[in-house]
Write a protein that holds these residues in place. Structure first.
Motif, PDB file in Angstrom:
ATOM      1  N   THR A  28       0.859  -1.177   0.000  1.00 45.36           N
ATOM      2  CA  THR A  28       0.000   0.000   0.000  1.00 45.36           C
ATOM      3  C   THR A  28       0.895   1.227   0.000  1.00 45.36           C
ATOM      4  OG1 THR A  28      -1.694  -1.176   1.260  1.00 45.36           O
ATOM      5  CG2 THR A  28      -1.819   1.232   1.244  1.00 45.36           C
ATOM      6  N   VAL A  29       0.664   2.123  -0.943  1.00 43.04           N
ATOM      7  CA  VAL A  29       1.472   3.336  -1.059  1.00 43.04           C
ATOM      8  C   VAL A  29       0.943   4.364  -0.061  1.00 43.04           C
ATOM      9  CG1 VAL A  29       2.247   5.177  -2.590  1.00 43.04           C
ATOM     10  CG2 VAL A  29       1.926   2.865  -3.490  1.00 43.04           C
ATOM     11  N   LEU A  30       1.800   4.760   0.862  1.00 34.77           N
ATOM     12  CA  LEU A  30       1.428   5.738   1.882  1.00 34.77           C
ATOM     13  C   LEU A  30       1.829   7.154   1.485  1.00 34.77           C
ATOM     14  CD1 LEU A  30       2.591   3.666   4.987  1.00 34.77           C
ATOM     15  CD2 LEU A  30       0.304   3.765   3.974  1.00 34.77           C
ATOM     16  N   GLY A  31       2.830   7.266   0.628  1.00 35.31           N
ATOM     17  CA  GLY A  31       3.315   8.572   0.188  1.00 35.31           C
ATOM     18  C   GLY A  31       4.415   8.385  -0.838  1.00 35.31           C
ATOM     19  N   ARG A  41      29.097   9.199 -12.708  1.00 34.09           N
ATOM     20  CA  ARG A  41      29.874  10.220 -13.414  1.00 34.09           C
ATOM     21  C   ARG A  41      29.850  11.561 -12.697  1.00 34.09           C
ATOM     22  NH1 ARG A  41      27.040   7.732 -18.172  1.00 34.09           N
ATOM     23  NH2 ARG A  41      28.509   6.153 -18.855  1.00 34.09           N
ATOM     24  N   GLY A  42      29.210  11.606 -11.538  1.00 32.48           N
ATOM     25  CA  GLY A  42      29.195  12.826 -10.740  1.00 32.48           C
ATOM     26  C   GLY A  42      28.031  13.751 -10.994  1.00 32.48           C
ATOM     27  N   GLY A  43      27.174  13.406 -11.932  1.00 33.96           N
ATOM     28  CA  GLY A  43      26.022  14.246 -12.218  1.00 33.96           C
ATOM     29  C   GLY A  43      24.900  14.019 -11.225  1.00 33.96           C
ATOM     30  N   ALA A  44      24.012  14.987 -11.151  1.00 35.36           N
ATOM     31  CA  ALA A  44      22.856  14.864 -10.258  1.00 35.36           C
ATOM     32  C   ALA A  44      21.809  13.964 -10.901  1.00 35.36           C
ATOM     33  CB  ALA A  44      22.261  16.235  -9.974  1.00 35.36           C
ATOM     34  N   THR A  45      21.122  13.205 -10.094  1.00 29.48           N
ATOM     35  CA  THR A  45      20.071  12.326 -10.567  1.00 29.48           C
ATOM     36  C   THR A  45      18.934  12.311  -9.559  1.00 29.48           C
ATOM     37  OG1 THR A  45      19.585  10.098 -11.369  1.00 29.48           O
ATOM     38  CG2 THR A  45      21.119  10.267  -9.539  1.00 29.48           C
ATOM     39  N   GLU A  46      17.748  12.009 -10.036  1.00 30.19           N
ATOM     40  CA  GLU A  46      16.590  11.920  -9.139  1.00 30.19           C
ATOM     41  C   GLU A  46      16.367  10.462  -8.763  1.00 30.19           C
ATOM     42  OE1 GLU A  46      13.601  13.653 -11.681  1.00 30.19           O
ATOM     43  OE2 GLU A  46      13.693  15.520 -10.551  1.00 30.19           O
ATOM     44  N   ILE A  47      16.076  10.240  -7.488  1.00 31.70           N
ATOM     45  CA  ILE A  47      15.744   8.903  -7.000  1.00 31.70           C
ATOM     46  C   ILE A  47      14.285   8.950  -6.565  1.00 31.70           C
ATOM     47  CG2 ILE A  47      16.251   7.139  -5.277  1.00 31.70           C
ATOM     48  CD1 ILE A  47      19.118   8.375  -5.142  1.00 31.70           C
ATOM     49  N   PHE A  48      13.466   8.129  -7.212  1.00 30.79           N
ATOM     50  CA  PHE A  48      12.038   8.100  -6.917  1.00 30.79           C
ATOM     51  C   PHE A  48      11.783   7.071  -5.824  1.00 30.79           C
ATOM     52  CE2 PHE A  48      12.510   9.629 -11.222  1.00 30.79           C
ATOM     53  CZ  PHE A  48      11.694  10.758 -11.223  1.00 30.79           C
ATOM     54  N   VAL A  49      11.145   7.499  -4.739  1.00 34.55           N
ATOM     55  CA  VAL A  49      10.921   6.649  -3.573  1.00 34.55           C
ATOM     56  C   VAL A  49       9.425   6.570  -3.283  1.00 34.55           C
ATOM     57  CG1 VAL A  49      11.433   6.310  -1.120  1.00 34.55           C
ATOM     58  CG2 VAL A  49      13.140   7.371  -2.616  1.00 34.55           C
ATOM     59  N   LEU A  50       8.949   5.340  -3.087  1.00 32.25           N
ATOM     60  CA  LEU A  50       7.574   5.131  -2.635  1.00 32.25           C
ATOM     61  C   LEU A  50       7.617   4.769  -1.161  1.00 32.25           C
ATOM     62  CD1 LEU A  50       6.055   3.010  -5.546  1.00 32.25           C
ATOM     63  CD2 LEU A  50       5.944   5.475  -5.209  1.00 32.25           C
ATOM     64  N   GLN A  51       6.847   5.474  -0.363  1.00 34.28           N
ATOM     65  CA  GLN A  51       6.723   5.156   1.052  1.00 34.28           C
ATOM     66  C   GLN A  51       5.559   4.182   1.157  1.00 34.28           C
ATOM     67  OE1 GLN A  51       6.176   9.301   1.763  1.00 34.28           O
ATOM     68  NE2 GLN A  51       8.100   9.447   2.905  1.00 34.28           N
ATOM     69  N   THR A  52       5.852   2.957   1.592  1.00 28.94           N
ATOM     70  CA  THR A  52       4.835   1.911   1.610  1.00 28.94           C
ATOM     71  C   THR A  52       4.685   1.335   3.010  1.00 28.94           C
ATOM     72  OG1 THR A  52       6.315   0.038   1.183  1.00 28.94           O
ATOM     73  CG2 THR A  52       5.565   1.293  -0.738  1.00 28.94           C
ATOM     74  N   SER A  77       2.104   8.303 -11.984  1.00 28.59           N
ATOM     75  CA  SER A  77       0.817   7.628 -12.147  1.00 28.59           C
ATOM     76  C   SER A  77       0.358   6.901 -10.877  1.00 28.59           C
ATOM     77  CB  SER A  77       0.883   6.633 -13.306  1.00 28.59           C
ATOM     78  OG  SER A  77       1.711   5.540 -12.977  1.00 28.59           O
ATOM     79  N   ILE A  78       1.227   6.742  -9.914  1.00 30.32           N
ATOM     80  CA  ILE A  78       0.890   6.038  -8.676  1.00 30.32           C
ATOM     81  C   ILE A  78       0.304   7.029  -7.679  1.00 30.32           C
ATOM     82  CG2 ILE A  78       1.811   4.708  -6.734  1.00 30.32           C
ATOM     83  CD1 ILE A  78       3.987   3.704  -8.682  1.00 30.32           C
ATOM     84  N   GLN A  79      -0.839   6.686  -7.124  1.00 27.01           N
ATOM     85  CA  GLN A  79      -1.526   7.552  -6.174  1.00 27.01           C
ATOM     86  C   GLN A  79      -1.316   7.055  -4.743  1.00 27.01           C
ATOM     87  OE1 GLN A  79      -3.099  10.348  -7.232  1.00 27.01           O
ATOM     88  NE2 GLN A  79      -2.387   9.774  -9.274  1.00 27.01           N
ATOM     89  N   SER A  80      -1.186   7.965  -3.805  1.00 29.13           N
ATOM     90  CA  SER A  80      -1.119   7.593  -2.390  1.00 29.13           C
ATOM     91  C   SER A  80      -2.410   6.894  -2.003  1.00 29.13           C
ATOM     92  CB  SER A  80      -0.920   8.833  -1.517  1.00 29.13           C
ATOM     93  OG  SER A  80       0.337   9.386  -1.744  1.00 29.13           O
ATOM     94  N   GLY A  81      -2.295   5.846  -1.226  1.00 28.88           N
ATOM     95  CA  GLY A  81      -3.449   5.072  -0.795  1.00 28.88           C
ATOM     96  C   GLY A  81      -3.744   3.885  -1.690  1.00 28.88           C
ATOM     97  N   SER A  82      -3.098   3.814  -2.845  1.00 36.82           N
ATOM     98  CA  SER A  82      -3.368   2.699  -3.756  1.00 36.82           C
ATOM     99  C   SER A  82      -2.557   1.467  -3.361  1.00 36.82           C
ATOM    100  CB  SER A  82      -3.071   3.101  -5.200  1.00 36.82           C
ATOM    101  OG  SER A  82      -1.704   3.434  -5.356  1.00 36.82           O
ATOM    102  N   LYS A  83      -3.081   0.304  -3.740  1.00 37.19           N
ATOM    103  CA  LYS A  83      -2.370  -0.957  -3.540  1.00 37.19           C
ATOM    104  C   LYS A  83      -1.805  -1.379  -4.889  1.00 37.19           C
ATOM    105  CE  LYS A  83      -4.759  -2.750   0.413  1.00 37.19           C
ATOM    106  NZ  LYS A  83      -4.891  -3.950   1.188  1.00 37.19           N
ATOM    107  N   ILE A  84      -0.527  -1.697  -4.909  1.00 36.54           N
ATOM    108  CA  ILE A  84       0.124  -2.114  -6.137  1.00 36.54           C
ATOM    109  C   ILE A  84       0.958  -3.361  -5.887  1.00 36.54           C
ATOM    110  CG2 ILE A  84       0.187   0.199  -7.165  1.00 36.54           C
ATOM    111  CD1 ILE A  84       3.102   0.425  -6.250  1.00 36.54           C
ATOM    112  N   GLN A  85       1.188  -4.119  -6.954  1.00 42.16           N
ATOM    113  CA  GLN A  85       2.094  -5.259  -6.871  1.00 42.16           C
ATOM    114  C   GLN A  85       3.439  -4.832  -7.401  1.00 42.16           C
ATOM    115  OE1 GLN A  85       0.565  -8.752  -8.807  1.00 42.16           O
ATOM    116  NE2 GLN A  85      -0.104  -9.549  -6.843  1.00 42.16           N
ATOM    117  N   VAL A  86       4.477  -5.162  -6.676  1.00 45.26           N
ATOM    118  CA  VAL A  86       5.834  -4.786  -7.063  1.00 45.26           C
ATOM    119  C   VAL A  86       6.760  -5.997  -6.927  1.00 45.26           C
ATOM    120  CG1 VAL A  86       5.606  -2.343  -6.437  1.00 45.26           C
ATOM    121  CG2 VAL A  86       6.374  -3.966  -4.725  1.00 45.26           C
TER     122      VAL A  86
END
Length: 108
Positions: A28-31, A41-52, A77-86
């Motif tokens: 369950t996605v909490l946030g 290579r030293g560049g900045a990157t985004e890390i996407f985190v799901l709080q479950t 596309s993922i909404q908080s409160g949704s249940k997903i399979q990972v």
């Protein structure tokens, strides 16, 4: 030439090990949040985190066993409160690093 074959064999072995020791689970996605990271290579990157309900899980950006492109679209596309399979695997593999963290390899 032989060292390239050895490198390919090593990478294939580690990705295979990670895939076969991974587990599919429903969470369950909490946030959600985006962390700042650094690429090799030293560049900045985004890390996407799901709080479950199973803890914080990063979405793995590693070709073959994770995502190469489109992570931001999947994340949005993922909404908080949704249940997903990972599919969750430890990356980098535990056998080569003691800094392994559970990461989402695929979202179904």
């Amino acid at each position: 030439p032989w060292y390239i074959l050895l490198l390919i064999t090593f990478i294939s072995s580690m990705t295979g090990y990670t895939y076969f020791t991974s587990k599919v689970q429903e969470v369950t996605v909490l946030g959600k949040r985006i962390e700042d990271g650094r690429s090799r290579r030293g560049g900045a990157t985004e890390i996407f985190v799901l709080q479950t309900d199973s803890g914080d899980l990063r979405i793995l950006k590693f070709p073959i066993i994770g995502y190469s492109f489109g992570v931001d679209e999947i994340y949005n596309s993922i909404q908080s409160g949704s249940k997903i399979q990972v599919r969750v695997g430890m990356w980098p593999p535990v056998i080569i690093s003691n800094h392994a963290k559970p990461q989402i390899m695929a979202i179904y």
